[in-house]
Design an enzyme around this catalytic site. Sequence first.
Site, PDB file in Angstrom:
ATOM      1  N   HIS A 173       0.742  -1.255   0.141  1.00 61.21           N
ATOM      2  CA  HIS A 173       0.143   0.014  -0.152  1.00 61.21           C
ATOM      3  C   HIS A 173       0.849   1.322  -0.038  1.00 61.21           C
ATOM      4  O   HIS A 173       1.668   1.307   0.763  1.00 61.21           O
ATOM      5  CB  HIS A 173      -0.877   0.024   1.179  1.00 61.21           C
TER       6      HIS A 173
ATOM      7  N   GLU B 208       1.370  -0.461  -5.292  1.00 59.74           N
ATOM      8  CA  GLU B 208       0.306   0.333  -5.540  1.00 59.74           C
ATOM      9  C   GLU B 208       0.763   1.744  -5.681  1.00 59.74           C
ATOM     10  O   GLU B 208       1.122   2.497  -4.749  1.00 59.74           O
ATOM     11  CB  GLU B 208      -0.543   0.185  -4.214  1.00 59.74           C
TER      12      GLU B 208
ATOM     13  N   HIS C 283      -0.700  10.074  -3.363  1.00 58.13           N
ATOM     14  CA  HIS C 283      -1.909   9.994  -2.835  1.00 58.13           C
ATOM     15  C   HIS C 283      -3.056  11.013  -2.730  1.00 58.13           C
ATOM     16  O   HIS C 283      -4.047  11.070  -3.374  1.00 58.13           O
ATOM     17  CB  HIS C 283      -1.807   9.187  -1.398  1.00 58.13           C
TER      18      HIS C 283
ATOM     19  N   GLU D  49      -4.224   3.204  -9.032  1.00 53.74           N
ATOM     20  CA  GLU D  49      -5.642   3.987  -8.538  1.00 53.74           C
ATOM     21  C   GLU D  49      -5.837   5.299  -9.319  1.00 53.74           C
ATOM     22  O   GLU D  49      -4.968   6.096  -9.029  1.00 53.74           O
ATOM     23  CB  GLU D  49      -5.366   3.887  -6.996  1.00 53.74           C
TER      24      GLU D  49
HETATM   25  O1  G3P Z   1      -6.557   1.840  -2.847  1.00 52.02           O
HETATM   26  C1  G3P Z   1      -6.826   1.066  -1.579  1.00 52.02           C
HETATM   27  C2  G3P Z   1      -6.473   1.918  -0.775  1.00 52.02           C
HETATM   28  O2  G3P Z   1      -5.266   2.558  -0.977  1.00 52.02           O
HETATM   29  C3  G3P Z   1      -7.537   3.143  -0.578  1.00 52.02           C
HETATM   30  O3  G3P Z   1      -7.106   3.749   0.189  1.00 52.02           O
HETATM   31  O4  G3P Z   1      -6.736   6.227   0.407  1.00 52.02           O
HETATM   32  O5  G3P Z   1      -4.883   4.680   0.720  1.00 52.02           O
HETATM   33  O6  G3P Z   1      -5.797   5.036  -1.474  1.00 52.02           O
HETATM   34  P1  G3P Z   1      -5.957   5.277   0.007  1.00 52.02           P
HETATM   35 CA    CA Z   2      -4.940   3.662  -2.735  1.00 43.24          CA
END
Ligand code: G3P
Ligand code: CA
Length: 343
Positions: A42, A69, A84, A169
């Site tokens: 993450h 990610e 992010h 993402e």
């Molecule tokens: O994408 C899964 C998770 O990362 C979603 O939360 O806010 O860390 O992008 P965020």
């Molecule tokens: Ca994410």
Amino acid sequence: MHPILDRPVTWAIGLTLALCAATATAATPDTLNGAAPIIVAHRGASGYLPEHTLAGYELAIRMGTDYIEPDLQLTKDGYLVAMHDTTLNRTTNVETVLGTRNGGYLVSNYTLAEIKQLTVEPTGTGKTSYAGFTPSYPDAFKVPTFDEVIQLAQAQSALVGRTVGIYPEAKIADPLMEDKILSTLVAYGYGSSSDKVIIQSFSLDTLKSIRAKQDALGLSMSEVFLGNSAASSFADIAKYVNGIGPSISSGGANAVTDAYIDAAHAANLFVHGYTFADANPLTADAQYDKYFGWGMDGVFSNYADLAVASRNEFIAAVPEPATYAMLLAGFGILGVGMRRRVR
Ligand code: G3P
Ligand code: CA
């Protein structure tokens, strides 16, 4: 009782069966496809190093993660960068290096050349270094472009001898971002459902649009809808995406439970939960075990090393049904033999 049960061969058979059972491998987890749950780093190894940096991604790969990610934002001049937030100030030194634009720090108000002047700083439990690890990249703590993240994943895959997946993402609902994500992935050889790439978003409209564009281009990469959707909507969601990514911290009717995961699987959706952020190996292991036991198909973790260790132990520890039978038979024969000897 047959006299053979008095013989050493009885003990040998019983012991052999019990030992075979005890050393048997190959578990079949209760995931959608029966495969081992995947580990997604993450925002990289964000519990240890600054998030969304080449250093953090590389460390996570060294720790054994299956996917890295990158959350994605668009710069003023249209480059995809791994970040992010929609703003630069939480994770970089923009305040001292560049200052504000239009009264704020929106990524979309700065060019890539400007953003490349910044250094990403640690947040949370992250630090500026990790003992025993030296990043391979000179700009390891700069904001990376999506291209650079993919290049790292592909170069590191060759180095570590396994394919490291990409889990981008779309952080903003923007057709330009959709197009750039797809064109970048295609440029690096991704395009099929069998490729180790999963596109995620909190916007179902974005994912529907990406699916339509994939269909038009003959692409079939997997997509994941983030958030805790109601189980009653799973059948509809499954028309557009391959999986869901719920928060494990959400309570209420759509909290992640064994039944919630079963309902997703019944709709042919895999489940990748976020965010596993426990740094304590013992309590983290118990948490991973709970969700793996429920059949969760993957986890977004800040501590890829802990997630990989728990996953591997979980897989090794879950016996197959045949193993149970072997174990029972072994102990049964041993028990009969012992009873014969004490008479
Ligand atoms: O994408 C899964 C998770 O990362 C979603 O939360 O806010 O860390 O992008 P965020
Ligand atoms: Ca994410």
